[in-house]
Design a protein around this motif. Structure first.
Motif, mmCIF file in Angstrom:
data_model
loop_
_atom_site.group_PDB
_atom_site.id
_atom_site.type_symbol
_atom_site.label_atom_id
_atom_site.label_comp_id
_atom_site.label_asym_id
_atom_site.label_seq_id
_atom_site.Cartn_x
_atom_site.Cartn_y
_atom_site.Cartn_z
ATOM 1 N N TYR A 29 1.239 11.711 1.064
ATOM 2 C CA TYR A 29 2.477 11.846 0.290
ATOM 3 C C TYR A 29 2.455 13.058 -0.635
ATOM 4 O O TYR A 29 3.317 13.207 -1.502
ATOM 5 N N ASP A 34 -8.307 4.216 2.785
ATOM 6 C CA ASP A 34 -6.913 4.155 3.222
ATOM 7 C C ASP A 34 -5.970 4.591 2.114
ATOM 8 O O ASP A 34 -5.040 5.380 2.346
ATOM 9 N N ALA A 91 0.807 3.938 -2.976
ATOM 10 C CA ALA A 91 0.400 5.317 -2.677
ATOM 11 C C ALA A 91 1.372 6.328 -3.268
ATOM 12 O O ALA A 91 0.988 7.454 -3.609
ATOM 13 N N LEU A 142 -3.497 7.781 2.106
ATOM 14 C CA LEU A 142 -2.055 7.615 1.974
ATOM 15 C C LEU A 142 -1.498 8.473 0.844
ATOM 16 O O LEU A 142 -0.452 9.111 0.989
ATOM 17 N N ARG A 180 0.832 -1.213 0.000
ATOM 18 C CA ARG A 180 0.000 0.000 0.000
ATOM 19 C C ARG A 180 0.862 1.258 0.000
ATOM 20 O O ARG A 180 0.569 2.219 -0.708
ATOM 21 N N ASP A 181 1.925 1.238 0.795
ATOM 22 C CA ASP A 181 2.812 2.395 0.823
ATOM 23 C C ASP A 181 3.456 2.612 -0.542
ATOM 24 O O ASP A 181 3.531 3.744 -1.039
#
Length: 457
Positions: free
Chosen positions: A266, A258, A236, A262, A232-233
Motif C-alpha cells: 500500500y 504478511d 495495513a 501488505l 488485515r487489509d
C-alpha cells in the motif's frame, strides 16, 4: 545479540477485574472500581518506561452462554467494564509520558464523537492518546444499540472504513496553525484554515468542522487487532500499531511477514507499522519459582469460567456442543485471531472443549515463563526472527504480575540494552518512532474509489 531496535513494551489492563481468575490471586488489588487503582498502575508503568497502557473494551455484559449473563457475572469473564476513556483520564492526570490507548467501537459510535473524544484526550494528555479501533464482536453489544445481532464482518468493516475516513478528516478540519490568539487585535483563529468535511457515505455522514483543534500528534496513534483477511487489509492501510495474539512463534512470524508486506504493497514504510504480540509473562527468581507462579494462576481457573471467556471472545454459545468432544469447525466467529489460536492448540493437543476452557482461561500467550534470563532470551528471539516489534504484556493479575516484571525482568532487558531506560520524547508517536501525519495524510490510506465518491481529487 543484535536486534533491529528497542523492544516496545505495552501494558494490557482491563478497566475492571483482570483475566478469568486474576482477581482471585493474593497479589491482585481489589479496588478496580476506584480512580486510585488506575493512578497507581499508571505511575508504576511510567516509572518503568513502558511505551503505553492499553485498555480493551466491549459494550455489553457477555451473553454467549445460553443467552444468559449469569456465567459472565458468576465468573467475572468480561465484566464489569468501566469506560476506558474515563479510566485513562485518571491515569493521564498523574503521568506525563506514557501513552494511553482506549478501545472504542467503530460500529456503535459516530465519527464526530470519536474525533472529539480522542482529539480532546490527545490535547489534555499532551500527545499521548491512542485509539484501538474495533468493529465489536458480540451480538450482546448489537442488542444494546437497537439490533438483534451484529451485522456481518464485511458490513462492520465497510462501516469502519467510512468511520476512519470521516474521523481523520475531522481531525484535519483545523490546520495546525489555525489558532493565533492575538490579544492585541482580538483575532482568535483564522477562518480560512478551518474547513468543512462534508463526508457522505453509506453508513455515516458528517459536515464538520470539528469543534476541537488538530490533535498534537496529528492523529492519535491508531491501533487495530483484526486477524481476518478483511481486518488485515484494513490494518495495513490505517493502523500505526497492530495488537495480535498467537499460539506459536511460527504463526507469529507468518502474520508479521504478511502485515509488513501488505503495508509495503500500500506504499507505506513497513517500519511505520509496529506489531505488538500479546504475551502473558510469568517471571520468577528461578525457573521453578516461575513455574510455581504459573501453576497457581492455572489452579485458580475453573473450566466453566474459561469456557465462558472463550464463548465471549468467539461469540459462539458453546453449551450447544458436547463439552467432552472436540470443538467443531465454525464459520462465523467474533475475534478471528483468538479462534485461530484455539484451533491451533486443539489440533496440536487433541483437546476437548472442556480442556480448551481450562487452557483458555489460563493460557500464557507467547509461552514466556521462566527466569529473567530465559524470558529476555525469548523476547529477543521473537524480535530477531521477525515475529514482533514489541509485546503487549498481559498480566496474570494486577499489580502483582507487573511488579514481578518490573523488579525481575526489566533489569535484565536493560542490561542487554533492548528496552528504553528513559523517555526521549513527549508524545506516544515519539516513543514508538512513528512520524506525525501531515494534514491530509488520510488520502494515502483511502481506496481511490471511495476518495472520488467524496469529492477528493
Amino acid at each position: 545479540m543484535s536486534i533491529k531496535g528497542k523492544i516496545c513494551l505495552a501494558g494490557f489492563l482491563n478497566a475492571g477485574p483482570q483475566g478469568t481468575a486474576g482477581w482471585r490471586q493474593p497479589g491482585a488489588a481489589p479496588d478496580f472500581l476506584s480512580a486510585a487503582y488506575y493512578a497507581r498502575i499508571a505511575r508504576m508503568l511510567e516509572n518503568a518506561c513502558f511505551d503505553l497502557i492499553f485498555i480493551p473494551d466491549a459494550l455489553a455484559v457477555p451473553r454467549s452462554m445460553s443467552d444468559s449473563t449469569a456465567p459472565a457475572i458468576s465468573w467475572g469473564a468480561g465484566t464489569p467494564r468501566l469506560d476506558p476513556m474515563v479510566a485513562l483520564g485518571a491515569m493521564a492526570g498523574v503521568t506525563s509520558h506514557i501513552g494511553l490507548a482506549a478501545t472504542m467501537s467503530a460500529s456503535f459510535n459516530e465519527p464526530y464523537n470519536i474525533a472529539r473524544s480522542f482529539a480532546t484526550f490527545d490535547h489534555l494528555s499532551s500527545g499521548r492518546a491512542a485509539w484501538n479501533i474495533v468493529t465489536s464482536f458480540q451480538d450482546a453489544e448489537a442488542q444494546n444499540f437497537g439490533m438483534d445481532r451484529l451485522p456481518s464482518r464485511e458490513k462492520r468493516y465497510d462501516r469502519a472504513e467510512e468511520v476512519l475516513q470521516a474521523t481523520t478528516r475531522l481531525w484535519d478540519s483545523w490546520a495546525d496553525d489555525a489558532l493565533v490568539e492575538n490579544r492585541e487585535t482580538g483575532q482568535f483563529g483564522i477562518p480560512e484554515k478551518v474547513s468543512d468535511v462534508s463526508y457522505c457515505g453509506t453508513y455515516v455522514q458528517v459536515r464538520g468542522p470539528l469543534a476541537v483543534p488538530r490533535p498534537p500528534q496529528g492523529y492519535p496513534v491508531l491501533v487495530q487487532a483484526g486477524a481476518s483477511s478483511r481486518g488485515r487489509d484494513f490494518a495495513a492501510r490505517w493502523a500505526d500499531v497492530i495488537f495480535c495474539s498467537h499460539e506459536s512463534l511460527e504463526s507469529a512470524i507468518a502474520f508479521y511477514t504478511d502485515m509488513k508486506s501488505l503495508a509495503t504493497a500500500y506504499g507505506r514504510d513497513p517500519d511505520q507499522l509496529k506489531i505488538l504480540c500479546a504475551t502473558c509473562i510469568i517471571v520468577g527468581t528461578t525457573e521453578e519459582d516461575a513455574l510455581r507462579k504459573k501453576q497457581i494462576a492455572e489452579d485458580l481457573v475453573l473450566p466453566e469460567a474459561g469456557l465462558s471467556r472463550l464463548a465471549y471472545h468467539i461469540n459462539v454459545d458453546l453449551t450447544q456442543y458436547d463439552l467432552d468432544s472436540p470443538l467443531p469447525p465454525l464459520d462465523e466467529v467474533g475475534i478471528d485471531g483468538h479462534y485461530r489460536e484455539i484451533v491451533e492448540f486443539a489440533q496440536r493437543e487433541n483437546a476437548t472443549l472442556r480442556q480448551l476452557g481450562k487452557w483458555y482461561g489460563a493460557r500464557s500467550e507467547g509461552n514466556m515463563v521462566g527466569t529473567p534470563q530465559q524470558v529476555a532470551d525469548a523476547m529477543i528471539r521473537w524480535q530477531e526472527l521477525g515475529a514482533a516489534d514489541g509485546f503487549m504484556i498481559i498480566p496474570t493479575h494486577v499489580p502483582g504480575a507487573f511488579e514481578d516484571i518490573i523488579a525481575l525482568l526489566l533489569p535484565e532487558l536493560r542490561r542487554r540494552n533492548v528496552v528504553r531506560t528513559a523517555y526521549e520524547g513527549t508524545t506516544l508517536r515519539n516513543h514508538l518512532g512513528l512520524a506525525r501525519p501531515a494534514r491530509g495524510a488520510w488520502r494515502d490510506r483511502v481506496p481511490q474509489s471511495a476518495a472520488r465518491m467524496n469529492g477528493v481529487p
